[in-house]
Design an enzyme around this catalytic site. Structure first.
Site, PDB file in Angstrom:
ATOM      1  CD  GLU A 164      -2.490   1.255   2.764  1.00  0.00           C
ATOM      2  OE1 GLU A 164      -2.892   0.161   3.188  1.00  0.00           O
ATOM      3  OE2 GLU A 164      -2.667   2.338   3.351  1.00  0.00           O
ATOM      4  CD  GLU A 169      -2.412   7.553   5.944  1.00  0.00           C
ATOM      5  OE1 GLU A 169      -3.379   6.956   6.425  1.00  0.00           O
ATOM      6  OE2 GLU A 169      -1.218   7.236   6.169  1.00  0.00           O
TER       7      GLU A 169
END
Length: 288
Positions: A164, A169
């Site tokens: 991933e 974020e």
């Protein structure tokens, strides 16, 4: 943003953090600017020019965990084709989280959540192996929010073994930071070995910034507004540390709770809107 398992507040301790840009530029592999290479061409994009729901030929909605609840102790319900949560207006994609009940009569796959949002994906529409991904976005401010721009491998996968890439974020209780991270079998928080970096920006929420990933056979580099702060080289890593040789699709979402909810949720943060100006993907001209 751990897509298929848990990623929560303990990840901060595992970051090899670049707290300011001056420390990032001393890392091997980081250069003064991250720019689109001259031999790359635009292969996919969405400029969000047509008002209404997102283009269904480019984007799908990930709703599969609504009834069971989403990973990471997240609290949102992800809707599908609901303009209140995902729409295009005035040249921007808007992903908007609301504090509202999710009754069965309106949402048959409800898990009893008290928040709604959207999670858009390009899976089964577009995926890329290597290239330069660029997303210009403005994030919402507010404790409890967790917007993200990230990728997962297409097809049947195992998490975290198959990888991933978290391009960006943002957690609302840490107002002035962006985070970039990779997840692999050997590099993840469950082993205390997660690899990531942080970038300080006074307008991390509330201002537009361009988040870029340059993914080659040899390394992953992530930048904000062209300033690189995350570098993950392949070196001699085996699959346990480098599973990044298969196509990935893109995800855009605003989660509620989870890592973003580590210090609670501020009800005054809602509605909470992530605005995306554009998404562009470039690859080498000789890549089909």
């Amino acid at each position: 943003m751990a897509g298929l398992n848990f990623k929560f507040s303990s990840t901060l301790a595992a970051f090899s953090a670049c707290l300011v840009l001056s420390t990032c530029t001393t890392q091997p592999g980081l250069q003064a600017r991250l720019e689109i290479p001259d031999d790359y061409e635009l292969v996919w994009s969405d400029e969000f020019e047509q008002d209404g729901l997102p283009d269904e030929t480019r984007w799908a909605y990930d709703t599969r965990r609504n009834a069971d609840g989403w990973w990471n102790k997240e609290l949102q319900y992800y809707s599908a084709a609901r303009s209140q949560n995902a729409r295009i207006k005035d040249g921007h994609l808007i992903i908007e989280a609301h504090q509202e009940p999710v009754p069965f009569e309106t949402f048959p796959d409800t898990g009893g959540q008290l928040y709604t949002s959207a999670r858009l994906i390009t899976s089964e529409r577009a995926a890329w192996q290597y290239g330069f991904i660029e997303v210009r976005a403005k994030l919402p401010c507010g404790r409890g929010l967790w917007p993200a721009i990230w990728t997962l491998p297409e097809g049947e996968t195992r998490w975290p073994q198959d990888g991933e890439i978290d391009i960006m974020e943002y957690v609302g209780w840490s107002r002035n930071k962006f985070h970039a991270t990779v997840h692999t079998r050997d590099k993840n928080h469950t082993r205390g070995s997660q690899f990531g970096a942080s970038y300080h920006a006074s307008t991390a929420c509330g201002g537009f910034h361009t988040h870029s990933l340059h993914w080659t056979e040899d390394a992953l580099t992530i930048a904000v507004d062209g300033e690189p702060y995350f570098y993950y080289p392949r070196d001699d890593k085996g699959y346990g540390e480098w599973p990044f040789d298969r196509p990935h699709f893109l995800l855009l979402n605003v989660a509620v709770g989870g890592w973003g909810g580590r210090k609670g949720i501020d009800a005054s943060a809602f509605p909470a809107r992530m605005e995306v100006d554009y998404v562009r993907v470039y690859q080498k001209t000789d890549v089909s």
